[in-house]
Design an enzyme around this catalytic site. Sequence first.
Site, PDB file in Angstrom:
ATOM      1  CB  CYS A  39      46.059  92.866   5.687  1.00  0.00           C
ATOM      2  SG  CYS A  39      44.564  91.878   5.526  1.00  0.00           S
ATOM      3  CB  THR A  41      44.807  90.611   1.888  1.00  0.00           C
ATOM      4  OG1 THR A  41      43.620  90.094   2.482  1.00  0.00           O
ATOM      5  CG2 THR A  41      44.591  90.747   0.398  1.00  0.00           C
ATOM      6  CG  HIS A  44      47.095  86.236  -0.552  1.00  0.00           C
ATOM      7  ND1 HIS A  44      47.327  84.931  -0.182  1.00  0.00           N
ATOM      8  CD2 HIS A  44      45.936  86.591   0.049  1.00  0.00           C
ATOM      9  CE1 HIS A  44      46.348  84.518   0.600  1.00  0.00           C
ATOM     10  NE2 HIS A  44      45.492  85.515   0.760  1.00  0.00           N
ATOM     11  CG  HIS A  60      44.201  96.667   2.650  1.00  0.00           C
ATOM     12  ND1 HIS A  60      45.204  95.755   2.398  1.00  0.00           N
ATOM     13  CD2 HIS A  60      43.266  96.000   3.368  1.00  0.00           C
ATOM     14  CE1 HIS A  60      44.886  94.592   2.926  1.00  0.00           C
ATOM     15  NE2 HIS A  60      43.721  94.718   3.536  1.00  0.00           N
ATOM     16  CD  GLU A  61      44.588  95.432   8.078  1.00  0.00           C
ATOM     17  OE1 GLU A  61      43.863  94.425   8.033  1.00  0.00           O
ATOM     18  OE2 GLU A  61      45.616  95.486   8.797  1.00  0.00           O
ATOM     19  CG  ASP A 199      45.803  78.239  12.681  1.00  0.00           C
ATOM     20  OD1 ASP A 199      46.998  77.899  12.565  1.00  0.00           O
ATOM     21  OD2 ASP A 199      45.347  79.271  12.166  1.00  0.00           O
ATOM     22  NE  ARG A 204      48.183  82.553  12.744  1.00  0.00           N
ATOM     23  CZ  ARG A 204      48.076  82.537  11.418  1.00  0.00           C
ATOM     24  NH1 ARG A 204      47.450  81.536  10.824  1.00  0.00           N
ATOM     25  NH2 ARG A 204      48.590  83.503  10.699  1.00  0.00           N
TER      26      ARG A 204
END
Length: 396
Positions: A39, A41, A44, A60-61, A199, A204
């Site tokens: 992720c 996250t 970070h 966490h996925e 972006d 992307r």
Amino acid sequence: MKAVEFEGKAFDMKVKTLQIPKVRKSHDAIIRVTSSGICGTDLHVFHGRVPVNPPMTMGHEIVGIVHSIGSKVSDLKVGDRVIVSGIITDDNLGGDDDDEVVGGLGIGDIPGFFQFNGGQAGYVRVPFASDNVLLLPEGTENELDYVMLADIFPTANWALDASGFKFGDVVVIFGAGPVGLLTAYSAFLRGASKVYSVDRVPERLAKAKSIGAIPIDFSKSDPVAQILKREPEGVDRTCDCIGYECVDAKGKNVGNLVLTQAVHVTRSGGGIGVIGVYLPQDPRGATPALKKGIFEIPFGESWFKGQTIRSGIVPLREYQPALLKLIQSGRAKPSFIVDREIKIDDAPETYQEFSDHDFIKSVIRFGDFEGKESSSEIEEEEERPLRKRKRNGASA
């Protein structure tokens, strides 16, 4: 088992061989992981921008199969296919977990949250399993879609709700990474009349355009000016899907940039949803204020416009059941953002490539394990003396 470990050094992930976790408490479940996403996250942590307590297992996925359960887990059975919710919570978590609950299941040691060892590993221990897993149909169908349901698909919809989104709104989304793209996708699912995607990474922006969004390349000119040229009164809703690691056109980290641009581009009476991460502590912040999570924004302009600003961590379980139905009906396919599937040994290199924007979204895939699942209920390890804590949640 193999696991992706952060040992405290920025820009350095390791694949380690660890013991398979065991049921330690009556409410635990051990999940054999079949797929685990990397992720934004997680970056970070990788960048050293989150105060954590290493070593910690990342991830966490998580989608997987129930391997074993504690005696008080009555609504799951061995062999069930499940999603592990990206945020572990329970009313009794404060003061009811032992000294071994360390590491980090996702976004790290944010105040008010515990750290749990994560699911970029062969197996993961899930405390309060009845509250923190979502039962899935048997088989392998929609595997990658369900990985998105563990965190970022709900987070995308939370971004819209935090902005005050309504049917027919014009929306600007800062960031066309995984969460930003799913926010644009969800905006169209929910009836947005127009979506702008901001972006600077060509791949992307191309992906955003492919789902109907209007790409805005901020490396070419001021994105606010580009959008206001098309929307002179400003847009109805703005979503910040980047956070404090946002950069300017030259690639320099300017932590308040997107928040400032969001205020400028949003119309009077409009709303801003902030789900990009902003922490009260940033070990690598450029100034003493930024190290404390203090950001300067044009609040006077926002106040004068009567804008609403809402932020925070997604209430995952409020969104997951409805989004699960959309996936199962074929109405939603959030896995369209996945452009790389890897083996766990490739994770350290993949983290760096993700940081460099070499792809949009990757998922670690695990092969079948030999042997049968263990018994559906096993004896818990002896609980250790508890430390009193006032916290009531756990990041995953």
